[in-house]
Design an enzyme around this catalytic site. Structure first.
Site, PDB file in Angstrom:
ATOM      1  N   TYR A 194       7.230  84.562 -36.450  1.00 25.35           N
ATOM      2  CA  TYR A 194       8.028  83.876 -37.479  1.00 25.35           C
ATOM      3  C   TYR A 194       9.060  82.961 -36.827  1.00 25.35           C
ATOM      4  O   TYR A 194       9.138  81.764 -37.137  1.00 25.35           O
ATOM      5  CB  TYR A 194       8.737  84.904 -38.386  1.00 25.35           C
ATOM      6  CG  TYR A 194       9.892  84.303 -39.161  1.00 25.35           C
ATOM      7  CD1 TYR A 194       9.679  83.421 -40.212  1.00 25.35           C
ATOM      8  CD2 TYR A 194      11.225  84.604 -38.813  1.00 25.35           C
ATOM      9  CE1 TYR A 194      10.741  82.853 -40.914  1.00 25.35           C
ATOM     10  CE2 TYR A 194      12.289  84.038 -39.502  1.00 25.35           C
ATOM     11  CZ  TYR A 194      12.042  83.163 -40.552  1.00 25.35           C
ATOM     12  OH  TYR A 194      13.097  82.593 -41.223  1.00 25.35           O
ATOM     13  N   ALA A 206       8.877  78.290 -46.797  1.00 28.29           N
ATOM     14  CA  ALA A 206       8.425  78.895 -45.533  1.00 28.29           C
ATOM     15  C   ALA A 206       7.806  80.247 -45.820  1.00 28.29           C
ATOM     16  O   ALA A 206       8.048  80.852 -46.863  1.00 28.29           O
ATOM     17  CB  ALA A 206       9.619  79.077 -44.592  1.00 28.29           C
ATOM     18  N   THR A 226      16.932  79.254 -39.253  1.00 25.62           N
ATOM     19  CA  THR A 226      17.433  80.612 -39.061  1.00 25.62           C
ATOM     20  C   THR A 226      18.073  80.795 -37.694  1.00 25.62           C
ATOM     21  O   THR A 226      17.706  80.105 -36.735  1.00 25.62           O
ATOM     22  CB  THR A 226      16.258  81.608 -39.221  1.00 25.62           C
ATOM     23  OG1 THR A 226      16.690  82.902 -38.802  1.00 25.62           O
ATOM     24  CG2 THR A 226      15.054  81.222 -38.370  1.00 25.62           C
ATOM     25  N   SER A 255       8.498  83.749 -44.641  1.00 22.60           N
ATOM     26  CA  SER A 255       9.832  84.131 -44.158  1.00 22.60           C
ATOM     27  C   SER A 255       9.964  85.562 -43.636  1.00 22.60           C
ATOM     28  O   SER A 255      11.049  85.946 -43.202  1.00 22.60           O
ATOM     29  CB  SER A 255      10.846  83.928 -45.285  1.00 22.60           C
ATOM     30  OG  SER A 255      10.631  84.882 -46.310  1.00 22.60           O
ATOM     31  N   GLU A 274      17.449  83.260 -35.961  1.00 16.80           N
ATOM     32  CA  GLU A 274      16.445  83.979 -35.148  1.00 16.80           C
ATOM     33  C   GLU A 274      15.808  83.097 -34.073  1.00 16.80           C
ATOM     34  O   GLU A 274      15.217  83.615 -33.127  1.00 16.80           O
ATOM     35  CB  GLU A 274      15.299  84.480 -36.037  1.00 16.80           C
ATOM     36  CG  GLU A 274      15.684  85.579 -36.960  1.00 16.80           C
ATOM     37  CD  GLU A 274      14.467  86.416 -37.360  1.00 16.80           C
ATOM     38  OE1 GLU A 274      14.413  86.810 -38.512  1.00 16.80           O
ATOM     39  OE2 GLU A 274      13.594  86.669 -36.528  1.00 16.80           O
ATOM     40  N   LYS A 276       4.582  76.656 -53.813  1.00 15.64           N
ATOM     41  CA  LYS A 276       3.179  77.078 -53.892  1.00 15.64           C
ATOM     42  C   LYS A 276       3.012  78.368 -54.700  1.00 15.64           C
ATOM     43  O   LYS A 276       1.907  78.746 -55.061  1.00 15.64           O
ATOM     44  CB  LYS A 276       2.691  77.296 -52.447  1.00 15.64           C
ATOM     45  CG  LYS A 276       1.229  77.559 -52.274  1.00 15.64           C
ATOM     46  CD  LYS A 276       0.918  77.720 -50.781  1.00 15.64           C
ATOM     47  CE  LYS A 276      -0.508  78.149 -50.548  1.00 15.64           C
ATOM     48  NZ  LYS A 276      -0.770  78.351 -49.106  1.00 15.64           N
ATOM     49  N   THR A 331       3.569  81.549 -53.572  1.00 19.09           N
ATOM     50  CA  THR A 331       2.934  82.603 -52.781  1.00 19.09           C
ATOM     51  C   THR A 331       3.437  83.934 -53.325  1.00 19.09           C
ATOM     52  O   THR A 331       4.176  83.964 -54.315  1.00 19.09           O
ATOM     53  CB  THR A 331       3.348  82.505 -51.299  1.00 19.09           C
ATOM     54  OG1 THR A 331       4.762  82.785 -51.208  1.00 19.09           O
ATOM     55  CG2 THR A 331       3.053  81.127 -50.716  1.00 19.09           C
ATOM     56  N   ASP A 346       9.064 101.553 -34.723  1.00 17.01           N
ATOM     57  CA  ASP A 346       9.859 100.333 -34.520  1.00 17.01           C
ATOM     58  C   ASP A 346       8.996  99.088 -34.700  1.00 17.01           C
ATOM     59  O   ASP A 346       7.775  99.128 -34.566  1.00 17.01           O
ATOM     60  CB  ASP A 346      10.460 100.345 -33.102  1.00 17.01           C
ATOM     61  CG  ASP A 346      11.752  99.540 -33.053  1.00 17.01           C
ATOM     62  OD1 ASP A 346      12.081  98.867 -34.033  1.00 17.01           O
ATOM     63  OD2 ASP A 346      12.438  99.608 -32.001  1.00 17.01           O
TER      64      ASP A 346
END
Ligand code: NAD
Ligand code: TDX
Length: 336
Positions: free
Chosen positions: A150, A81, A123, A83, A125, A34, A36, A273
């Site tokens: 995410y 994605a 991922t 990300s 994560e 796309k 982005t 943080d």
């Protein structure tokens, strides 16, 4: 053999396309992206004129376009994605659209057109956060416990991919990898942000106290792993991919980069943080090692040197990015 790479103008996707076309000159590659803020056709200059490479600008959520492309492809390697964790904390709507609805759009089309393989890039994560006081690592049997928008969207996409295999028999594989770094990474991510700031003698922002740790994977090692999974991976399986480093905190990583670049540690600046900040990621990559013989080749110090060298030689690439809308993002994110 015709491969559709989604998100091929981004960091890992463009490294993968170059790796693939250099290694397999007889394959055809279609890149659907796309463009982005994170997509950049300059990443693909070296291969843009290859007769077996085609670029299509478009959205993976566009079912008609996706169908038109997928009807003539054999294999899909799905990178596209949103990300960046910090952007997902500011606004998660694009993450739901691209990472979940976009993946579902591709899956429906892959099923309809009977693709031979749908490979999903995910991922580590999605497994949440480990603590600093253990040696525990994520493995293929770890529970999903995403902590930020995410990773929640990526976890959802992983579930849809698995569900399409179980429910409809779609031939899928999934890889969940750790933090990639290397050439062409957008300078919102920690490593290129540090390197490019240091090249301009600007501060290196460290979230919180810097006592957070990541597993660092050199992007070319990641591309080799995907190649192996495409060639030899068992259908329906997930493989975790990790790098070659002992636990290193963000603060120690920053000090290492600063040392390699001959800069001063005075440039380290502690900033607010990240909300919900995952403390530690670590990856047990023994399954892909035992089954497919993969292991990372590039250790952290060597990979960082190569990456720093690339950013030194490609100032135009990142200065163009940093002079655009990036400046607004940076001001908001770092309140400078
Ligand atoms: P990136 O942000 O650099 O690139 C993403 C690419 O996807 C861009 O080219 C963008 O234009 C494109 N894209 C975004 N939305 C799209 C849409 N709706 N339709 C078509 N194209 C779209 O990302 P990256 O770091 O290269 O990550 C690639 C994949 O790897 C992602 O799925 C990410 O979740 C995963 N991953 C990344 C890392 C990492 O450390 N970077 C680690 C683990 C997994
Ligand atoms: O300015 C910063 N200061 C800082 O201390 C930035 C941008 C990051 N950090 C910290 C946050 C993390 O602990 O550095 C670590 C790495 O941050 P990111 O580069 O944003 O990566 P992370 O949040 O770990 O997620 C990355 O790895 C998994 C990718 O962005 C994801 O796409 C991937 O799925």
């Amino acid at each position: 053999m015709r491969i559709l790479v989604t998100g091929g103008a981004g960091f890992i996707g463009s490294n993968f396309i170059r790796y693939w076309l250099f290694k397999y000159p007889n394959y055809e590659v279609v890149n659907l992206d796309k463009l982005t803020y994170a997509g950049n056709l300059e990443n693909l200059k070296e291969v843009q004129d290859y007769p077996n490479y085609t670029f299509v600008k478009g959205d993976i959520c566009d079912q008609q376009l996706v169908d038109d492309i997928i009807k003539s492809v054999d294999v899909i390697v799905h990178f596209a994605a949103e990300s960046h964790v910090d952007r997902s904390i500011t606004d998660s709507s694009a993450f739901v659209k691209t990472n979940i609805i976009g993946t579902l759009t591709l899956l429906n089309s892959a099923l309809k057109h009977k693709v031979k393989r749908f490979h999903h890039i995910s991922t580590d994560e999605v497994f949440g956060s480990l603590t600093l006081d253990t040696d525990e690592k994520f493995s293929e049997t770890s529970c999903y416990k995403p902590n930020n928008p995410y990773s929640a969207s990526k976890a959802s996409s992983d579930h849809f991919v698995r569900a399409f295999a179980r429910t409809y028999g779609l031939p899928i594989t999934i890889t969940n990898c750790s933090n990639n770094y290397g050439p062409y990474q957008f300078p919102e991510k920690f490593v290129p942000l540090m390197i490019t700031n240091l090249l301009e003698d600007k501060p290196v922002p460290i979230y919180g106290d810097g006592q957070y740790a990541r597993d660092w994977l050199y992007v070319e090692d990641h591309c080799r792993a995907i190649d192996l999974v495409l060639k030899k991976g068992r259908l329906g399986e997930t493989y975790l991919i990790g790098g070659m480093n002992d636990t290193i905190t963000n603060l120690d990583l920053a000090k290492l980069v600063i040392k390699l670049m001959g800069k001063s540690e005075d440039l380290i600046t502690f900033v607010k943080d990240r909300p919900g900040h995952d403390v530690r990621y670590a990856v047990d990559w023994s399954k892909i090692n035992k089954e497919l013989g993969w292991k990372p080749k590039v250790d952290l110090k060597q990979g960082l040197k190569q990456t720093i060298d690339w950013y030194i030689k490609n100032r135009d690439w990142w200065q163009k990015i940093k002079s655009g809308e990036y400046q607004d993002y940076y001001k908001k994110q770092y309140q400078t």
